[in-house]
Design a protein around this motif. Structure first.
Motif, PDB file in Angstrom:
ATOM      1  N   LYS A  36       0.831  -1.207   0.000  1.00 36.42           N
ATOM      2  CA  LYS A  36       0.000   0.000   0.000  1.00 36.42           C
ATOM      3  C   LYS A  36       0.865   1.257   0.000  1.00 36.42           C
ATOM      4  O   LYS A  36       1.997   1.248   0.470  1.00 36.42           O
ATOM      5  CB  LYS A  36      -0.913   0.021   1.239  1.00 36.42           C
ATOM      6  N   THR A  59      -7.222   7.773   3.540  1.00 40.93           N
ATOM      7  CA  THR A  59      -8.685   7.853   3.623  1.00 40.93           C
ATOM      8  C   THR A  59      -9.254   6.704   4.455  1.00 40.93           C
ATOM      9  O   THR A  59      -8.644   5.633   4.547  1.00 40.93           O
ATOM     10  CB  THR A  59      -9.309   7.794   2.217  1.00 40.93           C
ATOM     11  N   PRO A  60     -10.437   6.905   5.036  1.00 36.16           N
ATOM     12  CA  PRO A  60     -11.096   5.807   5.753  1.00 36.16           C
ATOM     13  C   PRO A  60     -11.353   4.604   4.847  1.00 36.16           C
ATOM     14  O   PRO A  60     -11.223   3.453   5.272  1.00 36.16           O
ATOM     15  CB  PRO A  60     -12.417   6.427   6.228  1.00 36.16           C
ATOM     16  N   ASN A  61     -11.696   4.875   3.595  1.00 37.38           N
ATOM     17  CA  ASN A  61     -11.927   3.781   2.644  1.00 37.38           C
ATOM     18  C   ASN A  61     -10.639   2.999   2.389  1.00 37.38           C
ATOM     19  O   ASN A  61     -10.663   1.776   2.253  1.00 37.38           O
ATOM     20  CB  ASN A  61     -12.497   4.318   1.332  1.00 37.38           C
ATOM     21  N   GLY A  62      -9.507   3.689   2.338  1.00 30.97           N
ATOM     22  CA  GLY A  62      -8.223   3.015   2.155  1.00 30.97           C
ATOM     23  C   GLY A  62      -7.901   2.088   3.318  1.00 30.97           C
ATOM     24  O   GLY A  62      -7.403   0.973   3.113  1.00 30.97           O
ATOM     25  N   LYS A  63      -8.201   2.529   4.519  1.00 35.16           N
ATOM     26  CA  LYS A  63      -7.984   1.675   5.705  1.00 35.16           C
ATOM     27  C   LYS A  63      -8.920   0.468   5.678  1.00 35.16           C
ATOM     28  O   LYS A  63      -8.519  -0.648   6.004  1.00 35.16           O
ATOM     29  CB  LYS A  63      -8.183   2.492   6.976  1.00 35.16           C
ATOM     30  N   ARG A  64     -10.164   0.703   5.254  1.00 31.05           N
ATOM     31  CA  ARG A  64     -11.139  -0.393   5.149  1.00 31.05           C
ATOM     32  C   ARG A  64     -10.676  -1.412   4.112  1.00 31.05           C
ATOM     33  O   ARG A  64     -10.770  -2.627   4.336  1.00 31.05           O
ATOM     34  CB  ARG A  64     -12.493   0.190   4.760  1.00 31.05           C
ATOM     35  N   MET A  65     -10.145  -0.915   2.999  1.00 32.64           N
ATOM     36  CA  MET A  65      -9.651  -1.825   1.960  1.00 32.64           C
ATOM     37  C   MET A  65      -8.442  -2.618   2.463  1.00 32.64           C
ATOM     38  O   MET A  65      -8.313  -3.801   2.151  1.00 32.64           O
ATOM     39  CB  MET A  65      -9.304  -1.037   0.702  1.00 32.64           C
ATOM     40  N   LYS A  67      -7.932  -3.512   5.577  1.00 36.62           N
ATOM     41  CA  LYS A  67      -8.496  -4.541   6.472  1.00 36.62           C
ATOM     42  C   LYS A  67      -9.014  -5.736   5.661  1.00 36.62           C
ATOM     43  O   LYS A  67      -8.759  -6.891   6.021  1.00 36.62           O
ATOM     44  CB  LYS A  67      -9.637  -3.959   7.309  1.00 36.62           C
ATOM     45  N   ASN A  68      -9.747  -5.439   4.583  1.00 35.32           N
ATOM     46  CA  ASN A  68     -10.278  -6.516   3.736  1.00 35.32           C
ATOM     47  C   ASN A  68      -9.147  -7.323   3.098  1.00 35.32           C
ATOM     48  O   ASN A  68      -9.221  -8.553   3.010  1.00 35.32           O
ATOM     49  CB  ASN A  68     -11.194  -5.951   2.653  1.00 35.32           C
ATOM     50  N   GLU A 110      -2.985   5.948  -0.403  1.00 34.92           N
ATOM     51  CA  GLU A 110      -4.089   4.978  -0.323  1.00 34.92           C
ATOM     52  C   GLU A 110      -4.613   4.840   1.101  1.00 34.92           C
ATOM     53  O   GLU A 110      -5.812   4.670   1.314  1.00 34.92           O
ATOM     54  CB  GLU A 110      -3.630   3.595  -0.806  1.00 34.92           C
TER      55      GLU A 110
END
Length: 157
Positions: free
Chosen positions: A115, A122-128, A130-131, A119
């Motif tokens: 990463k 953003t909160p979405n980057g952290k969520r991605m 985690k996934n 990336e």
């Protein structure tokens, strides 16, 4: 005579259009009820699965702190974080995870080091991330026991 043909054609056209409209309402109603019934059954099955998963025993596996270089080509950025894995199967599954910590840590370090700083801003980057970690750990362990990845600390520089 021409007027009579036009009037008959108009009446015929109105009849065809009206009949088609009525038929579509009748048949759509039957199809809609069947589709609604099938959808209700599918929703019920999905809810049953979710309830079973929610009631299944879960445990948390705390991992050490991670410090990795991020994949920024121009600048040198680091990620320092602490990860907790939520696993299904209760304490027994957690004990198995403890035995596999080197494999788990390797999968996490590999996922994190791919990463970039941007990336992960953003909160979405952290969520991605985690996934990705969840998928990579499950793949490395050849299981689907990891259900959630939690960050208990997360800092980048």
């Amino acid at each position: 005579m021409k007027k009579l043909i036009i009037i008959i054609a108009a009446i015929f056209l109105v009849g065809v259009i009206g009949g088609g409209f009525a038929a579509s309402k009748i048949f759509k109603g039957h199809k809609g009820k069947a589709a609604d019934s099938a959808k209700a059954k599918a929703d019920s099955s999905a809810e049953s699965i979710k309830e079973a998963e929610a009631s299944a025993p879960k445990a948390h596996v705390e991992l050490d702190e991670f410090l990795v270089n991020l994949a920024d080509p121009q600048d040198q950025h680091f990620l320092k974080c602490t990860v907790v894995l939520e696993v299904k199967g209760g304490e027994e599954a957690a004990k198995k995870m403890e035995e596999q910590k080197p494999v788990i840590k390797d999968a996490i370090i590999t996922a994190m080091s791919r990463k970039t700083f941007a990336e992960l801003l953003t909160p979405n980057g952290k969520r991605m991330l985690k996934n990705t970690i969840r998928s990579e750990v499950n793949l490395a362990l050849k299981t689907k026991d990891v259900t959630e990845v939690l960050f208990t600390a997360f800092a980048m520089q």
